[in-house]
Structures are given as structure tokens and as C-alpha cells.
Design an enzyme around this catalytic site. Structure first.
Site, short mmCIF file in Angstrom:
data_model
loop_
_atom_site.label_atom_id
_atom_site.label_comp_id
_atom_site.label_asym_id
_atom_site.label_seq_id
_atom_site.Cartn_x
_atom_site.Cartn_y
_atom_site.Cartn_z
CE LYS A 123 -0.05 7.74 -0.34
NZ LYS A 123 0.92 6.68 -0.68
CG HIS B 86 -3.18 9.18 1.10
ND1 HIS B 86 -3.34 8.19 0.15
CD2 HIS B 86 -3.09 8.52 2.30
CE1 HIS B 86 -3.36 7.01 0.74
NE2 HIS B 86 -3.21 7.19 2.04
CG PHE C 155 -6.90 3.44 7.94
CD1 PHE C 155 -5.59 3.80 8.14
CD2 PHE C 155 -7.88 4.39 8.19
CE1 PHE C 155 -5.24 5.08 8.57
CE2 PHE C 155 -7.56 5.67 8.63
CZ PHE C 155 -6.24 6.02 8.81
CB CYS D 250 -4.47 3.77 1.70
SG CYS D 250 -5.46 4.92 2.68
CD GLU E 170 6.81 2.91 2.92
OE1 GLU E 170 6.80 2.45 1.76
OE2 GLU E 170 6.21 3.95 3.25
CG HIS F 145 1.63 3.84 2.09
ND1 HIS F 145 0.60 3.83 1.17
CD2 HIS F 145 1.06 4.18 3.28
CE1 HIS F 145 -0.54 4.11 1.78
NE2 HIS F 145 -0.29 4.34 3.05
#
Length: 417
Positions: A339, A344, A405, A167, A318, A307
Site C-alpha cells: 500500500k 489503499h 473495519f 477492506c 499486525e 495489510h
């Protein structure tokens, strides 16, 4: 704010996108400012046929067959189709710069690649045999196909690259484009990310990992970063592309400049294949390196596009990382989690959110975060909710965070032109 040396300045002169919010960058940005959601109930029988517990996604708003020719769509996987739509828009938005192909680069990434082609090819082989396989199957499924086609489209000979970092792929592609210009390999780079994974297998796989929201009765309210009732992300699709130029090249042709990509910060957690390091060490490192690369400090930052996927652990890790990096200065940051509207886009997310960050700096508006009805009490940074918030006049700095990931962390620093 201390500016980076002029010889390292990289500016943004073109923007292009096709997303769940709109078929181009302006309509996507307008919809984001309006707080619209791109999530929709899927118009198919996948959930019933395959027993998939998720019945919705943030699907592309304008299908590529409305923009591309039929021969193009037949020889390109959807991920490449999306990239081509966005790249052509970005190129025209930049004024179709005249540049020697040896000084033009292309960097277009995808987190997963041509999965529609891969899975359709497997079905064809099983059901109809090897003789019915399409000759273009390999060029369509390979993850560098979008970068290759963008390179072919514009004659980019300085290099065609496809970084894969889940991502974070789209943001890392832009960072690599910055590096190409700084290293003297190119004067102009077309770069960004794309993804086309609204297919039953990826949806089922993400659902099995328990990372997707299950709010089937409320798709538009499902992505809710920082809300105490968040239950996972909404899978999306689309592409976002920017045209980067050296400041000297842009000035020489009198190009309109949106902003500067002033800093790039990369790190890896080396912690877990899917979960972020709960200490946020790698995230802090990426942000710090990006600010140092830009020649600014955390007190210069007025906006962060997070994110923020809408997962229980990731969102708070985060914001804790931002607080660790900025301390009390985080109280003056306007945090946006876009998002909540786009879903996403996986490998396309970092590029789209870079465009949002560029537009936020250019237009002096931080986009909203929707669906936050009950803010998590552990949220540590002021969140822009419901409606856009004005950013200060003068020289301003913003950060875009993208995490993937595998522990990939990318932070891009965007400054006013």
C-alpha cells in the site's frame, strides 16, 4: 511442508488488474517492483469547494473508457467498470478456459459499492426531480453489480456472489472462490475485488475519521507503513481479479499455473467498529487457521504481504500478531507493505495484494515497501525496503493479510505450484 490433499488443491491460472500503478496486472507488478507510487494530487477543486483537508489520492492510471465501450461505461458504475476491465484480462490470461456455465462461478466484492451512482442519483433527484433519474440507477449502485456483470460476461451459473467485509472484501471473495471449488460447486471461479471511491464525500468522510494522510505537499511519499512519521493511509481505487481452478481442471486443459491458494483463514475481532483488537487475537487466529487449512506451519512461511495501511496503531498490531504466531520464525520472513505504492484500494485491496503475493511466490521476489525513512523501533518483522528481495528456491509459502473495519480478518496462504 505438508501439502494439502490433492482433492482440495485450488490453483491460480489467470490474473487481471487495473490500479494506480498500471492498466493491467503485468504493468502493475512491474511498477511495484520498481518502487513507484500511484499517489497524485487531484486535478479538481474539491478541496477548495468543500473544505476537504486532503488534496491527493491514488487514482486509477488507465481510465476504463480506454478499454470499455461507451455503452458499457454508461450503464456501469466506475466500480463495475474497473471489475470488468480486470476480469476480462484475467480470463484471457487464463487462456479463456472452456467450462460449462453450471461449473463456473463469479465472486466479486466491493467494500462500499456504487457510491458514484448513489451520490449522483441523489444530486439529480434534488436538482432536477424524479423524472430525470436514470432507469439503470439501481442496477448500477447495487454492491453486487460487479459480480453480476462478471457472471453475465462469462456465463457463470454456479453462483454470483458479492461478500462485503470492508477492506477485507477482495481477499474474502477469493477465499469464497476457493471454498466453491473445494465444495464441488464449481471447477472455475472468477473472483476478486473492486472499488471506486475517489469522490469528495468518501474522501471528506475518511478525513473526518482522521485516518487519511495529510501530506498534501508530498503525495508520493505520503503512504509510509512502519515509518515512525506515518500519519494515515492514501485512498486508492481500482480492481484485481484472479481466475481460480481446481488443480484437476487446470491440468486437464494444460493450463499455466501461477501458484496455489492453499489455505483460507477467517475471523472477527468483535472488538470495535473501526479499531483492531490491540491484542491481535483475531488476526493471529485468521493466520493460524489459514496455515492449518493449507497443511503448513509458520516455519514454512518466507513472505508476508501485510495489510499495513500506514496508520499508527494498525501497522504495529499486525506485526505483533505475526510475531505472536511465528515466534522466532518471524525473523526469516520477508515482510512487504505494498500500500506504500498503490494506496489503499479498500474493497479491492485484498485482491490486489493477493495478486502481489501470487507473483511474489511465482517470481521468487518480495516487492519493496517505499517511503520508510525512519523505521518504527517497534516493528517486529524484517521489512523489505526500497528494492525487491529474492525468495528461496523450492517449495515456498506466503501469507496475504487483509483486515477491515468491523473487525474482519482474512488470511490467504499462497504456495508455489
Amino acid at each position: 511442508m505438508t501439502a494439502a490433499p490433492a482433492s482440495r488443491d485450488v490453483v491460480v491460472t489467470g490474473l487481471g488488474a487495473t490500479t494506480p500503478l498500471g492498466g493491467d496486472a503485468p504493468s502493475t507488478w512491474a511498477a511495484a517492483l520498481a518502487g513507484e507510487s500511484g499517489a497524485r494530487t487531484l486535478d479538481n477543486d474539491w478541496a477548495e469547494k468543500y473544505e476537504i483537508p486532503v488534496t491527493f489520492a491514488a487514482t486509477i492510471k488507465v481510465t476504463p473508457d480506454q478499454v470499455l465501450s461507451r455503452p458499457e461505461t454508461k450503464r456501469m458504475d466506475p466500480s463495475t467498470q474497473y471489475a470488468m476491465v480486470a476480469a476480462r484480462e484475467a480470463w484471457q490470461d487464463a487462456g479463456a478456459p472452456e467450462v460449462d456455465g453450471e461449473r463456473l462461478g463469479a465472486v466479486v466484492s466491493s467494500g462500499i459499492g456504487g457510491i458514484w451512482t448513489t451520490l449522483d442519483g441523489w444530486d439529480t433527484l434534488k436538482e432536477r426531480g424524479a423524472r430525470r433519474m436514470l432507469p439503470m440507477t439501481v442496477p448500477m449502485l447495487m454492491p453486487n453489480s460487479p459480480a453480476a456483470y462478471v457472471s453475465l460476461e462469462f456465463g457463470a451459473k454456479a453462483g454470483a456472489h458479492a461478500l462485503v467485509s470492508a477492506c477485507a472484501s477482495g481477499a474474502e471473495a477469493i477465499g469464497y472462490g476457493v471454498d466453491m471449488i473445494r465444495a464441488g460447486r464449481a471447477d472455475v471461479v472468477v473472483c476478486g475485488g473492486t472499488e471506486a471511491t475517489i469522490h469528495p464525500m468518501p474522501i471528506a468522510a475518511f478525513a473526518a475519521s482522521r485516518t487519511l494522510s495529510l501530506r498534501n505537499d508530498d503525495p508520493q511519499g505520503a503512504s509510509r507503513p512502519y515509518d515512525i512519521d506515518r500519519d494515515g493511509f492514501v485512498i486508492g481505487e481500482g480492481a484485481a481479479i484472479v481466475v481460480l481452478e481446481s488443480a484437476e481442471h487446470a491440468a486437464a486443459r494444460g493450463a499455466r499455473v501461477y501458484a496455489k491458494i492453499a489455505g483460507v483463514g477467517l475471523s472477527a475481532d468483535a472488538y470495535h467498529i473501526t479499531s483492531p483488537d490491540p491484542e491481535g487475537t483475531g488476526q493471529v487466529s485468521a493466520m493460524r487457521r489459514s496455515l492449518e487449512d493449507a497443511g503448513v506451519t509458520s516455519r514454512d512461511v518466507v513472505h508476508v504481504n501485510a495489510h499495513a495501511t500506514s496508520t499508527k496503531v494498525g501497522d504495529l498490531t499486525e506485526t505483533a500478531s505475526i510475531r505472536t504466531l511465528m515466534g522466532g520464525e518471524a525473523d526469516h520472513v520477508r515482510l512487504s507493505a505494498t500500500k506504500s505504492m498503490t494506496g489503499h484500494l479498500l474493497g479491492g485491496a485484498g485482491a490486489l495484494e493477493t495478486i502481489f503475493t501470487i507473483k511474489a511466490v511465482h517470481d521468487r521476489l518480495a516487492p519493496p515497501t517505499i517511503n520508510v525513512e525512519n523505521p518504527d523501533p517497534e516493528l517486529q518483522v524484517p521489512l523489505v525496503r526500497s528494492t525487491p528481495e529474492k525468495l528461496p528456491d523450492g517449495d515456498i509459502v506466503a501469507l496475504n493479510n487483509s483486515f477491515g473495519f468491523g473487525g474482519h480478518n482474512v488470511a490467504l496462504t499462497v504456495t508455489s505450484a
